[in-house]
Design a protein around this motif. Sequence first.
Motif, PDB file in Angstrom:
ATOM      1  N   UNK A 144       0.814  -1.154  -0.103  1.00  0.00           N
ATOM      2  CA  UNK A 144       0.049   0.017  -0.012  1.00  0.00           C
ATOM      3  C   UNK A 144       0.944   1.374  -0.018  1.00  0.00           C
ATOM      4  N   UNK A 145       1.785   1.233   0.838  1.00  0.00           N
ATOM      5  CA  UNK A 145       2.812   2.458   0.950  1.00  0.00           C
ATOM      6  C   UNK A 145       3.450   2.848  -0.181  1.00  0.00           C
ATOM      7  N   UNK A 146       3.997   1.483  -0.988  1.00  0.00           N
ATOM      8  CA  UNK A 146       4.505   1.780  -2.251  1.00  0.00           C
ATOM      9  C   UNK A 146       3.591   2.389  -3.407  1.00  0.00           C
ATOM     10  N   UNK A 147       2.549   1.886  -3.456  1.00  0.00           N
ATOM     11  CA  UNK A 147       1.411   2.438  -4.445  1.00  0.00           C
ATOM     12  C   UNK A 147       1.179   3.726  -4.193  1.00  0.00           C
ATOM     13  N   UNK A 148       1.094   4.092  -2.770  1.00  0.00           N
ATOM     14  CA  UNK A 148       0.786   5.496  -2.579  1.00  0.00           C
ATOM     15  C   UNK A 148       1.511   6.441  -2.918  1.00  0.00           C
ATOM     16  N   UNK A 149       3.059   5.924  -2.687  1.00  0.00           N
ATOM     17  CA  UNK A 149       4.269   6.519  -2.886  1.00  0.00           C
ATOM     18  C   UNK A 149       4.303   6.832  -4.578  1.00  0.00           C
ATOM     19  N   UNK A 150       3.988   5.672  -5.255  1.00  0.00           N
ATOM     20  CA  UNK A 150       4.163   5.656  -6.738  1.00  0.00           C
ATOM     21  C   UNK A 150       3.288   6.720  -7.441  1.00  0.00           C
ATOM     22  N   UNK A 151       2.113   6.784  -6.809  1.00  0.00           N
ATOM     23  CA  UNK A 151       1.389   7.995  -7.322  1.00  0.00           C
ATOM     24  C   UNK A 151       1.979   9.262  -7.371  1.00  0.00           C
ATOM     25  N   UNK A 152       2.764   9.531  -6.373  1.00  0.00           N
ATOM     26  CA  UNK A 152       3.342  11.024  -6.119  1.00  0.00           C
ATOM     27  C   UNK A 152       4.375  11.133  -7.043  1.00  0.00           C
ATOM     28  N   UNK A 153       5.464  10.002  -7.308  1.00  0.00           N
ATOM     29  CA  UNK A 153       6.799  10.338  -7.976  1.00  0.00           C
ATOM     30  C   UNK A 153       6.760   9.629  -9.529  1.00  0.00           C
ATOM     31  N   UNK A 154       5.638   9.039  -9.834  1.00  0.00           N
ATOM     32  CA  UNK A 154       5.659   8.353 -11.351  1.00  0.00           C
ATOM     33  C   UNK A 154       5.734   9.346 -12.382  1.00  0.00           C
ATOM     34  N   UNK A 155       5.121  10.458 -12.267  1.00  0.00           N
ATOM     35  CA  UNK A 155       5.056  11.611 -13.424  1.00  0.00           C
ATOM     36  C   UNK A 155       6.494  12.136 -13.373  1.00  0.00           C
ATOM     37  N   UNK A 156       7.139  12.408 -12.293  1.00  0.00           N
ATOM     38  CA  UNK A 156       8.734  12.930 -12.573  1.00  0.00           C
ATOM     39  C   UNK A 156       9.387  12.109 -12.924  1.00  0.00           C
ATOM     40  N   UNK A 157       9.388  10.875 -12.767  1.00  0.00           N
ATOM     41  CA  UNK A 157      10.420   9.675 -13.207  1.00  0.00           C
ATOM     42  C   UNK A 157      10.041   9.500 -14.753  1.00  0.00           C
ATOM     43  N   UNK A 158       8.814   9.837 -15.183  1.00  0.00           N
ATOM     44  CA  UNK A 158       8.357   9.401 -16.690  1.00  0.00           C
ATOM     45  C   UNK A 158       9.026  10.732 -17.275  1.00  0.00           C
ATOM     46  N   UNK A 159       8.970  11.849 -16.753  1.00  0.00           N
ATOM     47  CA  UNK A 159       9.671  12.990 -17.560  1.00  0.00           C
ATOM     48  C   UNK A 159      11.259  12.833 -17.515  1.00  0.00           C
ATOM     49  N   UNK A 160      11.750  12.498 -16.488  1.00  0.00           N
ATOM     50  CA  UNK A 160      13.346  11.961 -16.475  1.00  0.00           C
ATOM     51  C   UNK A 160      13.614  10.987 -17.461  1.00  0.00           C
ATOM     52  N   UNK A 161      12.641   9.945 -17.598  1.00  0.00           N
ATOM     53  CA  UNK A 161      13.004   8.911 -18.844  1.00  0.00           C
ATOM     54  C   UNK A 161      13.235   9.483 -20.166  1.00  0.00           C
TER      55      UNK A 161
ATOM     56  N   UNK B  18      13.857  12.479 -20.719  1.00  0.00           N
ATOM     57  CA  UNK B  18      14.637  13.422 -20.841  1.00  0.00           C
ATOM     58  C   UNK B  18      16.027  12.648 -21.320  1.00  0.00           C
ATOM     59  N   UNK B  19      15.921  11.416 -20.876  1.00  0.00           N
ATOM     60  CA  UNK B  19      17.175  10.731 -20.962  1.00  0.00           C
ATOM     61  C   UNK B  19      17.149   9.713 -22.328  1.00  0.00           C
ATOM     62  N   UNK B  20      15.917   9.848 -22.922  1.00  0.00           N
ATOM     63  CA  UNK B  20      15.760   9.359 -24.030  1.00  0.00           C
ATOM     64  C   UNK B  20      16.548  10.006 -25.314  1.00  0.00           C
ATOM     65  N   UNK B  21      16.022   9.329 -26.661  1.00  0.00           N
ATOM     66  CA  UNK B  21      16.526   9.827 -27.985  1.00  0.00           C
ATOM     67  C   UNK B  21      15.865  11.617 -28.264  1.00  0.00           C
ATOM     68  N   UNK B  22      14.704  11.828 -27.556  1.00  0.00           N
ATOM     69  CA  UNK B  22      14.332  13.063 -27.656  1.00  0.00           C
ATOM     70  C   UNK B  22      14.888  14.169 -26.375  1.00  0.00           C
ATOM     71  N   UNK B  23      15.761  13.321 -25.828  1.00  0.00           N
ATOM     72  CA  UNK B  23      16.437  14.133 -24.910  1.00  0.00           C
ATOM     73  C   UNK B  23      18.089  14.144 -24.771  1.00  0.00           C
ATOM     74  N   UNK B  24      18.612  13.718 -23.862  1.00  0.00           N
ATOM     75  CA  UNK B  24      20.048  13.741 -23.647  1.00  0.00           C
ATOM     76  C   UNK B  24      20.764  12.623 -24.432  1.00  0.00           C
ATOM     77  N   UNK B  25      19.999  11.631 -24.785  1.00  0.00           N
ATOM     78  CA  UNK B  25      20.549  10.420 -25.652  1.00  0.00           C
ATOM     79  C   UNK B  25      20.732  11.053 -27.188  1.00  0.00           C
TER      80      UNK B  25
END
Length: 547
Positions: free
Chosen positions: A212-229, A231-238
């Motif tokens: 439950x705590x992981x799911x609740x925390x995932x809701x809060x950080x998933x968007x930032x992690x997706x943006x970071x991914x 930024x790291x991809x072909x449309x970003x740093x890579x």
Amino acid sequence: MLRTLEIRDMLIIDRLELEFQPGLNVLTGETGAGKSILLDSLGFVLGWRGRAELVRAGADKGEVTAQFDLPAGHAAWAVLDEAGFEHDGEMILRRTNYPDGRKQAYINDRRASGELLRVLSETLVELHGQHDDRGILNPKAHRDMLDSFAGLDLGKLGTRWQALTAARRELKRAEKAMDEIRAEEEFLRHAVAELDVLDPQPGQEAELDVKRRQMQAGERIRDDIAKALQALGMNGAEGLVNDATRWLDGVADQAEGQLDDALSALERTVNELSDAQQVVETVLERLHFDPMELEQIEEQLFALRGLARKHDVLADDLAEFAEGLRIRLAALDGGEVELADLRRAVASASEAYQEEADRVTKARQAAAAKLDKAMGAELAPLKMERAVFRTDVTPETAGPEGQDDVSFTVATNPGAPSGPLNKIASGGELSRFLLALKVCLSGTTEGVTMIFDEIDRGVGGATADAVGRRLKALADGAQVLVVTHSPQVAALGGHHWRVEKQVRDEQTFSTVIPLDPAARIDEIARMVSGDTVTDAAKDAARSLLKV
């Protein structure tokens, strides 16, 4: 048997030592000479309840000592063993009385209680007389007397009673347990059903809480992690690094090796970016969940904790708690089978007990008829041929000693109502009834000194002679002490003592004198004629003594 009796400062006895013998011992003397004091003193050392004040006037204390010679296996030794008294075949009882009422008792010089003396006395002495409430006149003892007369062994009956009692106790326990379970049956079935639906397991609460705590925390950080991914991809740093690498690689030859290090660094950067991208992708995948699943986990966790609070146990203990409830339900469901088995066991034990109890009843009834016949034969020579003695065996609440009540009843004349011995018979009749009964029962008591206190009261002539002969027969191979006023009884004694009063220094003392053959003639002559002893009385005494 009673070997010696020593009395010190009791009532009007200052110093007295008596040595009794096997067979018939007779004590005679004028009324008031002190014969009853001897019995009171013996009763005192045996722990019997009697007179409150026994200490001779002016004495510091009174003391009585009795020594018994007992064979190995005598019942008295078992009493001492049970009480924790060591012994080496010697039995000496001593009891002291003080003017203030204090009493001290000793058995073989070890302090003992008066109660232990009383228990011990039942194996040592029997007192028979008009006021005897310890022996034959005690209705509570009649069944034991009849059983001894019949030679009944109640061991098997007692064992079967114990088995029946144990079976009943186990059935009662099971019925009580079943009643308790039935009282909570509704709760048990509801609780087990509720727990079965949830199916709690040890560690489940912690596991659900982490998810439950992981799911609740995932809701809060998933968007930032997706943006970071992104930024790291072909449309970003890579993509930018790849562009820089392509551009530098196109002019590297013209730079004559100056861009080689930069190209190597960019190559390493591409690899690091790839690794970082993979890690971020993995984390992002893990954070992907169905919102419905979170809701289900929260509901399950809420239900788990709710049941734990409801049953006042830890969540991790719910599985064990549920198993306990299932076991109780199983006991309920299988309880009727157990109860049926236990009821059959009770019925079987009851049947076995009843079979043995019926056998004992028949044996008692047969022994009662035999005893009644024997009593009829004994009463006739005692001039009571018209009296009827009956042993009544009547139903009683079942117990370890059977289902019978036994009582001795008499009717002094044909057609007269029967009743208890001490209620129907007169003094003289009662004495003869007691003697006849004791003669009939004489083979049932071994190693016991029998004392008859004026049991010949109210009889004389041929009846007194018959009483004496039965006492003598009773003393054959045993020890009998008789306090008597009958010359016929006294003449049949094997050992004779005269109790008399003496006045010394204006004080009265009672003493006991052993009589030689000549003195016996004088004493029996006194008993025949009274205060004035005549030659005719002496001749009568010699005739009685057959000398």
